[in-house]
Design a protein around this motif. Structure first.
Motif, PDB file in Angstrom:
ATOM      1  N   PHE A  21       7.251   4.743  14.498  1.00 36.76           N
ATOM      2  CA  PHE A  21       8.132   5.725  14.643  1.00 36.76           C
ATOM      3  C   PHE A  21       7.647   7.236  15.077  1.00 36.76           C
ATOM      4  N   THR A  22       6.235   7.012  15.579  1.00 36.53           N
ATOM      5  CA  THR A  22       5.741   8.092  16.127  1.00 36.53           C
ATOM      6  C   THR A  22       4.828   7.527  17.228  1.00 36.53           C
ATOM      7  N   ARG A  23       4.379   8.566  18.139  1.00 32.16           N
ATOM      8  CA  ARG A  23       3.367   8.073  19.268  1.00 32.16           C
ATOM      9  C   ARG A  23       2.028   8.615  18.891  1.00 32.16           C
ATOM     10  N   LEU A  24       1.883   9.061  17.882  1.00 34.27           N
ATOM     11  CA  LEU A  24       0.441   9.146  17.292  1.00 34.27           C
ATOM     12  C   LEU A  24      -0.507   7.946  17.521  1.00 34.27           C
ATOM     13  N   PRO A  25      -1.746   8.029  18.134  1.00 31.33           N
ATOM     14  CA  PRO A  25      -2.865   6.994  18.011  1.00 31.33           C
ATOM     15  C   PRO A  25      -3.281   6.593  16.700  1.00 31.33           C
ATOM     16  N   LEU A  26      -2.511   6.375  15.666  1.00 25.13           N
ATOM     17  CA  LEU A  26      -2.804   5.993  14.462  1.00 25.13           C
ATOM     18  C   LEU A  26      -3.577   4.560  14.444  1.00 25.13           C
ATOM     19  N   TRP A  27      -3.027   3.775  15.538  1.00 22.24           N
ATOM     20  CA  TRP A  27      -3.441   2.470  15.390  1.00 22.24           C
ATOM     21  C   TRP A  27      -4.875   2.261  15.776  1.00 22.24           C
ATOM     22  N   ARG A  28      -5.492   3.315  16.286  1.00 27.68           N
ATOM     23  CA  ARG A  28      -7.024   3.463  16.370  1.00 27.68           C
ATOM     24  C   ARG A  28      -7.747   3.357  14.984  1.00 27.68           C
ATOM     25  N   ILE A  29      -7.271   3.974  14.174  1.00 27.39           N
ATOM     26  CA  ILE A  29      -7.606   4.194  12.741  1.00 27.39           C
ATOM     27  C   ILE A  29      -7.455   2.698  11.668  1.00 27.39           C
ATOM     28  N   TYR A  30      -6.310   2.396  12.032  1.00 29.92           N
ATOM     29  CA  TYR A  30      -5.880   1.290  11.152  1.00 29.92           C
ATOM     30  C   TYR A  30      -4.899   0.313  11.686  1.00 29.92           C
ATOM     31  N   GLN A  31      -5.103  -0.883  11.894  1.00 25.81           N
ATOM     32  CA  GLN A  31      -3.918  -1.701  12.579  1.00 25.81           C
ATOM     33  C   GLN A  31      -3.492  -2.689  11.182  1.00 25.81           C
ATOM     34  N   PRO A  32      -2.288  -2.562  10.843  1.00 25.65           N
ATOM     35  CA  PRO A  32      -1.655  -3.195   9.888  1.00 25.65           C
ATOM     36  C   PRO A  32      -1.115  -4.641  10.276  1.00 25.65           C
ATOM     37  N   PRO A  33      -0.960  -5.744   9.547  1.00 28.77           N
ATOM     38  CA  PRO A  33      -0.517  -7.024  10.093  1.00 28.77           C
ATOM     39  C   PRO A  33       0.817  -6.737  10.445  1.00 28.77           C
ATOM     40  N   LYS A  34       1.253  -7.783  11.453  1.00 27.88           N
ATOM     41  CA  LYS A  34       2.589  -7.758  12.084  1.00 27.88           C
ATOM     42  C   LYS A  34       3.732  -7.714  11.058  1.00 27.88           C
ATOM     43  N   GLU A  35       3.810  -8.730   9.956  1.00 27.19           N
ATOM     44  CA  GLU A  35       4.690  -8.698   8.943  1.00 27.19           C
ATOM     45  C   GLU A  35       4.962  -7.311   8.578  1.00 27.19           C
ATOM     46  N   ALA A  36       4.170  -6.203   8.271  1.00 26.18           N
ATOM     47  CA  ALA A  36       4.361  -4.898   7.906  1.00 26.18           C
ATOM     48  C   ALA A  36       5.318  -4.180   8.652  1.00 26.18           C
ATOM     49  N   TYR A  37       5.641  -4.525   9.772  1.00 20.59           N
ATOM     50  CA  TYR A  37       6.702  -3.686  10.430  1.00 20.59           C
ATOM     51  C   TYR A  37       7.940  -4.081  10.212  1.00 20.59           C
ATOM     52  N   ALA A  38       8.233  -4.970   9.278  1.00 23.67           N
ATOM     53  CA  ALA A  38       9.469  -5.462   8.977  1.00 23.67           C
ATOM     54  C   ALA A  38       9.979  -4.564   7.962  1.00 23.67           C
ATOM     55  N   THR A  39       8.914  -3.823   7.213  1.00 27.58           N
ATOM     56  CA  THR A  39       9.278  -3.049   6.081  1.00 27.58           C
ATOM     57  C   THR A  39       9.405  -1.555   6.544  1.00 27.58           C
ATOM     58  N   VAL A  40       9.245  -1.243   7.632  1.00 24.87           N
ATOM     59  CA  VAL A  40       8.931   0.180   8.220  1.00 24.87           C
ATOM     60  C   VAL A  40      10.135   1.226   7.741  1.00 24.87           C
ATOM     61  N   VAL A  41      11.202   0.650   7.645  1.00 26.70           N
ATOM     62  CA  VAL A  41      12.337   1.436   7.289  1.00 26.70           C
ATOM     63  C   VAL A  41      12.200   1.936   5.986  1.00 26.70           C
ATOM     64  N   GLU A  42      11.459   1.345   4.964  1.00 24.98           N
ATOM     65  CA  GLU A  42      11.467   1.816   3.606  1.00 24.98           C
ATOM     66  C   GLU A  42      10.401   2.716   3.497  1.00 24.98           C
ATOM     67  N   PHE A  43       9.750   3.580   4.796  1.00 24.52           N
ATOM     68  CA  PHE A  43       8.945   4.549   4.667  1.00 24.52           C
ATOM     69  C   PHE A  43       9.532   5.326   6.007  1.00 24.52           C
ATOM     70  N   TRP A  44      10.347   5.306   6.350  1.00 16.86           N
ATOM     71  CA  TRP A  44      11.214   6.112   7.678  1.00 16.86           C
ATOM     72  C   TRP A  44      11.282   7.594   7.171  1.00 16.86           C
ATOM     73  N   PRO A  45      11.894   7.856   6.151  1.00 12.98           N
ATOM     74  CA  PRO A  45      11.911   9.246   5.495  1.00 12.98           C
ATOM     75  C   PRO A  45      10.621  10.001   5.487  1.00 12.98           C
ATOM     76  N   LEU A  46       9.743   9.285   5.128  1.00 11.63           N
ATOM     77  CA  LEU A  46       8.438   9.676   4.962  1.00 11.63           C
ATOM     78  C   LEU A  46       7.730  10.021   6.393  1.00 11.63           C
ATOM     79  N   THR A  47       8.134   9.648   7.248  1.00  7.49           N
ATOM     80  CA  THR A  47       7.595  10.015   8.658  1.00  7.49           C
ATOM     81  C   THR A  47       8.421  11.166   9.174  1.00  7.49           C
ATOM     82  N   GLY A  48       9.477  11.231   8.669  1.00 12.25           N
ATOM     83  CA  GLY A  48      10.420  12.497   8.670  1.00 12.25           C
ATOM     84  C   GLY A  48       9.617  13.944   8.250  1.00 12.25           C
ATOM     85  N   TRP A  49       9.008  13.733   7.166  1.00 13.65           N
ATOM     86  CA  TRP A  49       8.227  14.794   6.571  1.00 13.65           C
ATOM     87  C   TRP A  49       7.263  15.342   7.818  1.00 13.65           C
TER      88      TRP A  49
END
Length: 264
Positions: A21-49
């Motif tokens: 949900f952002t364009r910050l280069p956080l993938w350079r620090i840690y790359q979660p497994p592909k299946e984790a992206y199916a659950t991103v909505v569960e922390f969508w409001p947290l990215t709103g913080w």
């Protein structure tokens, strides 16, 4: 980086949400497994913080040295940079799809997937940014900053309910991001509520005596529900573009509600 098995699941989901949900280069620090992206909505409001906080902080800082109008424009621009205009792209595609596709489900989906922007999309973005800009400058910098910081996560919490209320309109292969959000369980639902309502609760406390918190909760929720009905009747399902559009329109409903009460 070692992560215990018990915490890896939510840890991966949080990282995936901020990467998605952002364009910050956080993938350079840690790359979660592909299946984790199916659950991103569960922390969508947290990215709103983060996005709401960055927008609010920019508005406050710039307003100290420049007129509020300039601060508002720069605050909006900073959020666009942080998110890569992800939701704004969805809003434009949503307007083009539903505006140009009529009641033809396959045509709506085809138009929304087209990367080109049409008349409906341009018109919708102009209307959205005009309302957002004038809403922000109609308040003091402190009021505008607090409003956007509360409205951002709350609108994302409300919009996340679309995943529970409808099936995905496409499949994983034809999805723009090749990701289909999964439906979440009770604990994820409680977490979503806390992520979205905590900033709104702090805002209501800050605006105590000047804001009807019940209307601040109800009006955006009603806006989300009517948008859900609109999407359901045309598509019988949601897409990522629908989520982005509903998120921005629900957030705008939250801000406009605040403006009405502040202006009294």
């Amino acid at each position: 980086m070692h992560i215990s098995h018990d915490t890896s699941k939510w840890y991966d989901s949080v990282w995936a949400a901020f990467i998605f949900f952002t364009r910050l280069p956080l993938w350079r620090i840690y790359q979660p497994p592909k299946e984790a992206y199916a659950t991103v909505v569960e922390f969508w409001p947290l990215t709103g913080w983060l996005t709401g906080g960055v927008t609010a902080g920019t508005l406050l800082l710039v307003s100290e040295i420049a007129p509020l109008q300039i601060a508002a424009v720069l605050a909006i621009a900073v959020r666009l940079l942080v998110t890569g205009a992800l939701h704004e792209d969805g809003l434009a595609d949503f307007a083009d799809g539903f505006g140009g596709g009529g009641h033809d489900r396959s045509r709506i989906l085809a138009i929304m997937k087209d990367s080109r922007i049409g008349t409906y999309g341009v018109t919708m973005l102009i209307m959205y940014f005009t309302l957002l800009f004038f809403s922000l400058i109609s308040m003091t910098p402190q009021e505008a900053a607090m409003t956007i910081a509360a409205a951002d996560p709350y609108s994302k919490m409300l919009t996340a309910q679309l995943v529970q209320m409808m099936p995905y309109a496409r499949n994983e292969e034809t999805a723009k991001n090749h990701t289909v959000y999964r439906k979440f369980g009770i604990w994820a639902g409680i977490s979503l509520l806390l992520q979205g309502l905590l900033p709104l609760g702090c805002y209501s406390w800050y605006m105590a005596g000047r804001m009807d918190w019940q209307m601040l909760v109800f009006v955006p929720a009603a806006a989300m529900y009517f948008l859900y009905l609109f999407v359901w009747r045309r598509l019988r399902g949601y897409t990522g573009d629908c989520c982005g559009a509903v998120c921005l329109l629900t957030e705008l409903a939250t801000i406009l509600t605040a403006v009405i009460y502040i202006g009294r």
